[in-house]
Design a protein around this motif. Structure first.
Motif, PDB file in Angstrom:
ATOM      1  N   ASP A  36       0.529  28.908  26.891  1.00 42.56           N
ATOM      2  CA  ASP A  36       0.317  28.052  25.713  1.00 42.56           C
ATOM      3  C   ASP A  36       1.093  26.736  25.795  1.00 42.56           C
ATOM      4  O   ASP A  36       0.680  25.734  25.211  1.00 42.56           O
ATOM      5  CB  ASP A  36       0.674  28.792  24.430  1.00 42.56           C
ATOM      6  N   LYS A  37       2.215  26.723  26.517  1.00 39.26           N
ATOM      7  CA  LYS A  37       2.977  25.484  26.702  1.00 39.26           C
ATOM      8  C   LYS A  37       2.261  24.514  27.639  1.00 39.26           C
ATOM      9  O   LYS A  37       2.440  23.309  27.542  1.00 39.26           O
ATOM     10  CB  LYS A  37       4.364  25.789  27.288  1.00 39.26           C
ATOM     11  N   LEU A  38       1.462  25.065  28.551  1.00 39.17           N
ATOM     12  CA  LEU A  38       0.858  24.258  29.608  1.00 39.17           C
ATOM     13  C   LEU A  38      -0.606  23.910  29.393  1.00 39.17           C
ATOM     14  O   LEU A  38      -1.059  22.861  29.848  1.00 39.17           O
ATOM     15  CB  LEU A  38       0.996  24.991  30.949  1.00 39.17           C
ATOM     16  N   PHE A  39      -1.344  24.793  28.723  1.00 37.66           N
ATOM     17  CA  PHE A  39      -2.796  24.639  28.671  1.00 37.66           C
ATOM     18  C   PHE A  39      -3.350  25.012  27.307  1.00 37.66           C
ATOM     19  O   PHE A  39      -2.695  25.704  26.526  1.00 37.66           O
ATOM     20  CB  PHE A  39      -3.471  25.545  29.722  1.00 37.66           C
ATOM     21  N   GLN A  40      -4.584  24.587  27.070  1.00 38.46           N
ATOM     22  CA  GLN A  40      -5.339  25.073  25.923  1.00 38.46           C
ATOM     23  C   GLN A  40      -6.821  24.960  26.236  1.00 38.46           C
ATOM     24  O   GLN A  40      -7.244  24.069  26.970  1.00 38.46           O
ATOM     25  CB  GLN A  40      -5.005  24.315  24.641  1.00 38.46           C
ATOM     26  N   GLY A  41      -7.582  25.908  25.721  1.00 38.77           N
ATOM     27  CA  GLY A  41      -9.022  25.896  25.958  1.00 38.77           C
ATOM     28  C   GLY A  41      -9.560  27.295  26.164  1.00 38.77           C
ATOM     29  O   GLY A  41      -8.851  28.289  26.010  1.00 38.77           O
ATOM     30  N   LYS A  42     -10.827  27.352  26.541  1.00 39.54           N
ATOM     31  CA  LYS A  42     -11.538  28.627  26.687  1.00 39.54           C
ATOM     32  C   LYS A  42     -10.889  29.512  27.754  1.00 39.54           C
ATOM     33  O   LYS A  42     -10.658  30.707  27.522  1.00 39.54           O
ATOM     34  CB  LYS A  42     -13.002  28.352  27.027  1.00 39.54           C
ATOM     35  N   ASN A  43     -10.609  28.962  28.937  1.00 35.60           N
ATOM     36  CA  ASN A  43      -9.987  29.769  29.999  1.00 35.60           C
ATOM     37  C   ASN A  43      -8.566  30.179  29.642  1.00 35.60           C
ATOM     38  O   ASN A  43      -8.113  31.254  30.032  1.00 35.60           O
ATOM     39  CB  ASN A  43     -10.007  29.027  31.332  1.00 35.60           C
ATOM     40  N   THR A  44      -7.875  29.344  28.903  1.00 30.59           N
ATOM     41  CA  THR A  44      -6.516  29.675  28.467  1.00 30.59           C
ATOM     42  C   THR A  44      -6.548  30.887  27.549  1.00 30.59           C
ATOM     43  O   THR A  44      -5.745  31.810  27.695  1.00 30.59           O
ATOM     44  CB  THR A  44      -5.870  28.467  27.761  1.00 30.59           C
ATOM     45  N   GLU A  45      -7.484  30.895  26.620  1.00 31.55           N
ATOM     46  CA  GLU A  45      -7.619  32.052  25.730  1.00 31.55           C
ATOM     47  C   GLU A  45      -8.082  33.272  26.514  1.00 31.55           C
ATOM     48  O   GLU A  45      -7.608  34.391  26.270  1.00 31.55           O
ATOM     49  CB  GLU A  45      -8.584  31.742  24.579  1.00 31.55           C
ATOM     50  N   ARG A  46      -8.978  33.056  27.460  1.00 32.90           N
ATOM     51  CA  ARG A  46      -9.505  34.167  28.248  1.00 32.90           C
ATOM     52  C   ARG A  46      -8.429  34.808  29.129  1.00 32.90           C
ATOM     53  O   ARG A  46      -8.363  36.043  29.240  1.00 32.90           O
ATOM     54  CB  ARG A  46     -10.661  33.670  29.111  1.00 32.90           C
ATOM     55  N   ILE A  47      -7.549  34.000  29.717  1.00 26.84           N
ATOM     56  CA  ILE A  47      -6.523  34.575  30.595  1.00 26.84           C
ATOM     57  C   ILE A  47      -5.540  35.421  29.778  1.00 26.84           C
ATOM     58  O   ILE A  47      -5.043  36.436  30.264  1.00 26.84           O
ATOM     59  CB  ILE A  47      -5.809  33.494  31.449  1.00 26.84           C
ATOM     60  N   LYS A  48      -5.287  35.036  28.540  1.00 26.82           N
ATOM     61  CA  LYS A  48      -4.409  35.839  27.683  1.00 26.82           C
ATOM     62  C   LYS A  48      -5.057  37.182  27.352  1.00 26.82           C
ATOM     63  O   LYS A  48      -4.380  38.217  27.355  1.00 26.82           O
ATOM     64  CB  LYS A  48      -4.043  35.076  26.409  1.00 26.82           C
ATOM     65  N   THR A  49      -6.352  37.163  27.101  1.00 24.58           N
ATOM     66  CA  THR A  49      -7.082  38.408  26.828  1.00 24.58           C
ATOM     67  C   THR A  49      -7.091  39.302  28.064  1.00 24.58           C
ATOM     68  O   THR A  49      -6.872  40.520  27.966  1.00 24.58           O
ATOM     69  CB  THR A  49      -8.527  38.093  26.378  1.00 24.58           C
ATOM     70  N   ILE A  50      -7.313  38.699  29.220  1.00 19.36           N
ATOM     71  CA  ILE A  50      -7.309  39.467  30.471  1.00 19.36           C
ATOM     72  C   ILE A  50      -5.926  40.073  30.719  1.00 19.36           C
ATOM     73  O   ILE A  50      -5.811  41.237  31.119  1.00 19.36           O
ATOM     74  CB  ILE A  50      -7.761  38.593  31.659  1.00 19.36           C
ATOM     75  N   ALA A  51      -4.878  39.299  30.488  1.00 21.56           N
ATOM     76  CA  ALA A  51      -3.514  39.802  30.701  1.00 21.56           C
ATOM     77  C   ALA A  51      -3.231  41.009  29.801  1.00 21.56           C
ATOM     78  O   ALA A  51      -2.643  41.999  30.247  1.00 21.56           O
ATOM     79  CB  ALA A  51      -2.492  38.695  30.448  1.00 21.56           C
ATOM     80  N   LEU A  52      -3.647  40.930  28.553  1.00 20.53           N
ATOM     81  CA  LEU A  52      -3.471  42.064  27.635  1.00 20.53           C
ATOM     82  C   LEU A  52      -4.235  43.278  28.143  1.00 20.53           C
ATOM     83  O   LEU A  52      -3.729  44.402  28.141  1.00 20.53           O
ATOM     84  CB  LEU A  52      -3.923  41.680  26.227  1.00 20.53           C
ATOM     85  N   SER A  53      -5.440  43.059  28.624  1.00 19.58           N
ATOM     86  CA  SER A  53      -6.258  44.146  29.165  1.00 19.58           C
ATOM     87  C   SER A  53      -5.620  44.757  30.414  1.00 19.58           C
ATOM     88  O   SER A  53      -5.536  45.984  30.543  1.00 19.58           O
ATOM     89  CB  SER A  53      -7.654  43.615  29.484  1.00 19.58           C
ATOM     90  N   VAL A  54      -5.158  43.909  31.320  1.00 21.70           N
ATOM     91  CA  VAL A  54      -4.510  44.386  32.544  1.00 21.70           C
ATOM     92  C   VAL A  54      -3.280  45.225  32.192  1.00 21.70           C
ATOM     93  O   VAL A  54      -3.086  46.331  32.723  1.00 21.70           O
ATOM     94  CB  VAL A  54      -4.130  43.206  33.475  1.00 21.70           C
ATOM     95  N   ALA A  55      -2.455  44.737  31.287  1.00 25.36           N
ATOM     96  CA  ALA A  55      -1.251  45.469  30.884  1.00 25.36           C
ATOM     97  C   ALA A  55      -1.620  46.804  30.233  1.00 25.36           C
ATOM     98  O   ALA A  55      -0.996  47.834  30.514  1.00 25.36           O
ATOM     99  CB  ALA A  55      -0.410  44.624  29.928  1.00 25.36           C
ATOM    100  N   SER A  56      -2.640  46.804  29.398  1.00 25.44           N
ATOM    101  CA  SER A  56      -3.065  48.031  28.720  1.00 25.44           C
ATOM    102  C   SER A  56      -3.576  49.063  29.714  1.00 25.44           C
ATOM    103  O   SER A  56      -3.217  50.244  29.628  1.00 25.44           O
ATOM    104  CB  SER A  56      -4.152  47.718  27.684  1.00 25.44           C
ATOM    105  N   VAL A  57      -4.395  48.638  30.655  1.00 25.42           N
ATOM    106  CA  VAL A  57      -4.918  49.564  31.661  1.00 25.42           C
ATOM    107  C   VAL A  57      -3.783  50.115  32.515  1.00 25.42           C
ATOM    108  O   VAL A  57      -3.735  51.317  32.801  1.00 25.42           O
ATOM    109  CB  VAL A  57      -5.996  48.873  32.540  1.00 25.42           C
ATOM    110  N   MET A  58      -2.840  49.257  32.896  1.00 25.40           N
ATOM    111  CA  MET A  58      -1.711  49.728  33.703  1.00 25.40           C
ATOM    112  C   MET A  58      -0.910  50.783  32.954  1.00 25.40           C
ATOM    113  O   MET A  58      -0.539  51.809  33.526  1.00 25.40           O
ATOM    114  CB  MET A  58      -0.817  48.564  34.114  1.00 25.40           C
ATOM    115  N   LYS A  59      -0.639  50.545  31.682  1.00 26.81           N
ATOM    116  CA  LYS A  59       0.109  51.533  30.896  1.00 26.81           C
ATOM    117  C   LYS A  59      -0.646  52.851  30.796  1.00 26.81           C
ATOM    118  O   LYS A  59      -0.052  53.915  30.939  1.00 26.81           O
ATOM    119  CB  LYS A  59       0.432  50.996  29.501  1.00 26.81           C
ATOM    120  N   ILE A  60      -1.958  52.789  30.585  1.00 23.17           N
ATOM    121  CA  ILE A  60      -2.769  54.011  30.493  1.00 23.17           C
ATOM    122  C   ILE A  60      -2.731  54.776  31.816  1.00 23.17           C
ATOM    123  O   ILE A  60      -2.591  56.005  31.831  1.00 23.17           O
ATOM    124  CB  ILE A  60      -4.224  53.664  30.095  1.00 23.17           C
ATOM    125  N   LYS A  61      -2.826  54.059  32.932  1.00 24.33           N
ATOM    126  CA  LYS A  61      -2.819  54.714  34.241  1.00 24.33           C
ATOM    127  C   LYS A  61      -1.431  55.252  34.606  1.00 24.33           C
ATOM    128  O   LYS A  61      -1.319  56.275  35.274  1.00 24.33           O
ATOM    129  CB  LYS A  61      -3.297  53.751  35.336  1.00 24.33           C
TER     130      LYS A  61
END
Length: 125
Positions: A94-119
């Motif tokens: 958020d300090k460096l970027f804003q836009g569609k991909n910026t929002e998407r990478i945050k969603t992906i990061a949350l998903s990656v972290a969630s899947v890792m915790k589940i596994k």
């Protein structure tokens, strides 16, 4: 501010993100003492992963889950570690970027972290 559009943008983000984490005692030891990463050697792999994941470009072929499962065998990654990681991830992007991909990478990061915790910590039934 511009959106994340290129490999160079991802590299800038990864460098800033890891600098923040390496300066946070709550998580830095996982990288310095347990994983013993050399950031300059590790940065291209991080950039490859996120370029492939976000921009659908590149040739990342490592098993990111297995890498973290192996790390978890050495040092249990806790919910706090994941929260600190996600907080630095979101704050840095958020300090460096804003836009569609910026929002998407945050969603992906949350998903990656969630899947890792589940596994890492499957629920016992």
């Amino acid at each position: 501010m511009k959106d994340i559009e290129t490999r160079g943008d991802i590299e800038l983000f990864m460098r800033s993100f890891y600098e923040a984490m390496l300066n946070d005692p709550a998580i830095s030891y996982v990288f310095t003492d347990v994983a013993k990463i050399d950031l300059e050697a590790h940065l291209p792999h991080l950039t490859d992963f996120w370029e492939q994941t976000l921009l659908r470009k590149g040739t990342y072929r490592k098993n990111v889950l297995q890498i973290h499962l192996d790390l978890n065998d050495k040092e249990r990654l806790t919910n706090e570690h994941f929260e600190v990681w996600l907080n630095h991830f979101t704050t840095t992007v958020d300090k460096l970027f804003q836009g569609k991909n910026t929002e998407r990478i945050k969603t992906i990061a949350l998903s990656v972290a969630s899947v890792m915790k589940i596994k890492m910590y499957p629920q016992k039934h």
